[in-house]
Write a protein that holds these residues in place. Structure first.
Motif, PDB file in Angstrom:
ATOM      1  N   MET A   1    -100.491  31.621  60.947  1.00 60.31           N
ATOM      2  CA  MET A   1    -100.339  33.018  61.324  1.00 60.31           C
ATOM      3  C   MET A   1     -99.863  33.794  60.102  1.00 60.31           C
ATOM      4  N   SER A   2    -100.456  34.940  59.883  1.00 58.63           N
ATOM      5  CA  SER A   2    -100.095  35.766  58.730  1.00 58.63           C
ATOM      6  C   SER A   2     -98.753  36.468  58.952  1.00 58.63           C
ATOM      7  N   VAL A   3     -98.181  36.957  57.879  1.00 59.38           N
ATOM      8  CA  VAL A   3     -96.930  37.718  57.954  1.00 59.38           C
ATOM      9  C   VAL A   3     -97.123  38.931  58.868  1.00 59.38           C
ATOM     10  N   ALA A   4     -98.232  39.644  58.693  1.00 55.40           N
ATOM     11  CA  ALA A   4     -98.495  40.829  59.520  1.00 55.40           C
ATOM     12  C   ALA A   4     -98.568  40.457  60.997  1.00 55.40           C
ATOM     13  N   ASP A   5     -99.212  39.338  61.309  1.00 48.51           N
ATOM     14  CA  ASP A   5     -99.315  38.897  62.706  1.00 48.51           C
ATOM     15  C   ASP A   5     -97.951  38.546  63.278  1.00 48.51           C
ATOM     16  N   GLU A   6     -97.126  37.856  62.488  1.00 45.28           N
ATOM     17  CA  GLU A   6     -95.783  37.494  62.951  1.00 45.28           C
ATOM     18  C   GLU A   6     -94.941  38.741  63.209  1.00 45.28           C
ATOM     19  N   ILE A   7     -94.985  39.680  62.287  1.00 43.42           N
ATOM     20  CA  ILE A   7     -94.208  40.906  62.448  1.00 43.42           C
ATOM     21  C   ILE A   7     -94.701  41.688  63.660  1.00 43.42           C
ATOM     22  N   THR A   8     -96.010  41.778  63.813  1.00 44.03           N
ATOM     23  CA  THR A   8     -96.579  42.484  64.962  1.00 44.03           C
ATOM     24  C   THR A   8     -96.106  41.855  66.259  1.00 44.03           C
ATOM     25  N   ARG A   9     -96.183  40.553  66.359  1.00 43.96           N
ATOM     26  CA  ARG A   9     -95.759  39.858  67.581  1.00 43.96           C
ATOM     27  C   ARG A   9     -94.278  40.088  67.862  1.00 43.96           C
ATOM     28  N   TYR A  10     -93.461  40.075  66.825  1.00 47.10           N
ATOM     29  CA  TYR A  10     -92.037  40.319  67.012  1.00 47.10           C
ATOM     30  C   TYR A  10     -91.788  41.741  67.508  1.00 47.10           C
ATOM     31  N   VAL A  11     -92.390  42.704  66.844  1.00 43.60           N
ATOM     32  CA  VAL A  11     -92.194  44.107  67.218  1.00 43.60           C
ATOM     33  C   VAL A  11     -92.624  44.343  68.661  1.00 43.60           C
ATOM     34  N   VAL A  12     -93.761  43.817  69.024  1.00 45.27           N
ATOM     35  CA  VAL A  12     -94.268  43.999  70.390  1.00 45.27           C
ATOM     36  C   VAL A  12     -93.329  43.329  71.396  1.00 45.27           C
ATOM     37  N   SER A  13     -92.911  42.103  71.104  1.00 47.43           N
ATOM     38  CA  SER A  13     -92.065  41.393  72.075  1.00 47.43           C
ATOM     39  C   SER A  13     -90.689  42.040  72.227  1.00 47.43           C
TER      40      SER A  13
ATOM     41  N   GLU B   1     -87.833  53.359  55.082  1.00 44.87           N
ATOM     42  CA  GLU B   1     -89.267  53.452  54.773  1.00 44.87           C
ATOM     43  C   GLU B   1     -89.935  52.080  54.775  1.00 44.87           C
ATOM     44  N   ASN B   2     -89.189  51.050  54.422  1.00 40.69           N
ATOM     45  CA  ASN B   2     -89.749  49.701  54.369  1.00 40.69           C
ATOM     46  C   ASN B   2     -89.869  49.047  55.744  1.00 40.69           C
ATOM     47  N   PHE B   3     -89.377  49.717  56.774  1.00 38.44           N
ATOM     48  CA  PHE B   3     -89.420  49.180  58.130  1.00 38.44           C
ATOM     49  C   PHE B   3     -90.117  50.150  59.089  1.00 38.44           C
ATOM     50  N   ARG B   4     -90.809  51.117  58.527  1.00 37.88           N
ATOM     51  CA  ARG B   4     -91.465  52.167  59.302  1.00 37.88           C
ATOM     52  C   ARG B   4     -92.661  51.660  60.099  1.00 37.88           C
ATOM     53  N   SER B   5     -93.353  50.651  59.574  1.00 39.97           N
ATOM     54  CA  SER B   5     -94.557  50.135  60.232  1.00 39.97           C
ATOM     55  C   SER B   5     -94.727  48.661  59.897  1.00 39.97           C
ATOM     56  N   VAL B   6     -95.633  48.016  60.582  1.00 44.53           N
ATOM     57  CA  VAL B   6     -95.956  46.619  60.278  1.00 44.53           C
ATOM     58  C   VAL B   6     -96.465  46.523  58.847  1.00 44.53           C
TER      59      VAL B   6
ATOM     60  N   LEU C   1     -93.147  44.705  52.134  1.00 48.15           N
ATOM     61  CA  LEU C   1     -91.798  44.343  51.714  1.00 48.15           C
ATOM     62  C   LEU C   1     -91.654  42.830  51.572  1.00 48.15           C
ATOM     63  N   VAL C   2     -92.106  42.094  52.575  1.00 50.64           N
ATOM     64  CA  VAL C   2     -92.015  40.631  52.548  1.00 50.64           C
ATOM     65  C   VAL C   2     -92.851  40.073  51.395  1.00 50.64           C
ATOM     66  N   THR C   3     -94.043  40.583  51.223  1.00 53.13           N
ATOM     67  CA  THR C   3     -94.922  40.115  50.152  1.00 53.13           C
ATOM     68  C   THR C   3     -94.296  40.360  48.786  1.00 53.13           C
ATOM     69  N   THR C   4     -93.739  41.543  48.596  1.00 52.67           N
ATOM     70  CA  THR C   4     -93.083  41.879  47.335  1.00 52.67           C
ATOM     71  C   THR C   4     -91.871  40.983  47.094  1.00 52.67           C
ATOM     72  N   ALA C   5     -91.064  40.761  48.125  1.00 52.86           N
ATOM     73  CA  ALA C   5     -89.872  39.919  47.993  1.00 52.86           C
ATOM     74  C   ALA C   5     -90.266  38.487  47.643  1.00 52.86           C
ATOM     75  N   ARG C   6     -91.314  37.982  48.269  1.00 50.30           N
ATOM     76  CA  ARG C   6     -91.773  36.623  47.975  1.00 50.30           C
ATOM     77  C   ARG C   6     -92.290  36.523  46.541  1.00 50.30           C
ATOM     78  N   THR C   7     -93.034  37.509  46.105  1.00 47.75           N
ATOM     79  CA  THR C   7     -93.562  37.511  44.751  1.00 47.75           C
ATOM     80  C   THR C   7     -92.430  37.576  43.745  1.00 47.75           C
ATOM     81  N   HIS C   8     -91.448  38.416  44.050  1.00 46.00           N
ATOM     82  CA  HIS C   8     -90.289  38.569  43.177  1.00 46.00           C
ATOM     83  C   HIS C   8     -89.508  37.259  43.085  1.00 46.00           C
ATOM     84  N   ALA C   9     -89.351  36.574  44.202  1.00 40.68           N
ATOM     85  CA  ALA C   9     -88.614  35.305  44.233  1.00 40.68           C
ATOM     86  C   ALA C   9     -89.361  34.220  43.457  1.00 40.68           C
ATOM     87  N   ALA C  10     -90.693  34.233  43.547  1.00 44.46           N
ATOM     88  CA  ALA C  10     -91.500  33.221  42.872  1.00 44.46           C
ATOM     89  C   ALA C  10     -91.492  33.394  41.361  1.00 44.46           C
TER      90      ALA C  10
END
Length: 86
Positions: free
Chosen positions: A1-13, A64-69, A75-84
């Motif tokens: 499951m992609s990050v976007a899918d996980e976030i979407t499922r969380y927001v909806v639930s 602004e980083n939590f305004r939409s999926v 944000l998550v993608t950037t944080a992961r790239t930054h960590a790597a």
């Protein structure tokens, strides 16, 4: 499951019960529409940090980083790239 899918499922639930995940447009503004208020924003920030193991020091908690999926996925993608590369 992609990050976007996980976030979407969380927001909806958590915030849009009765809505199917595929019905939530990834650019839907959760803040302007009142789906996420200030208290729920804090909950959302905590969930993203915990779920994706992003230290709070590294998490840009600007609303602004939590305004939409889309915004949270970026944000998550950037944080992961930054960590790597970090």
């Amino acid at each position: 499951m992609s990050v976007a899918d996980e976030i979407t499922r969380y927001v909806v639930s958590e915030y849009l019960p009765g809505t199917a995940p595929e019905e939530l447009d990834s650019s839907y503004d959760l803040l302007d529409t009142g789906v996420v208020d200030s208290l729920r924003l804090l909950q959302l920030i905590a969930w993203v940090g915990e779920r994706y193991r992003i230290p709070m020091d590294d998490l840009d908690i600007s609303p602004e980083n939590f305004r939409s999926v889309d915004a949270m996925t970026a944000l998550v993608t950037t944080a992961r790239t930054h960590a790597a590369t970090g």
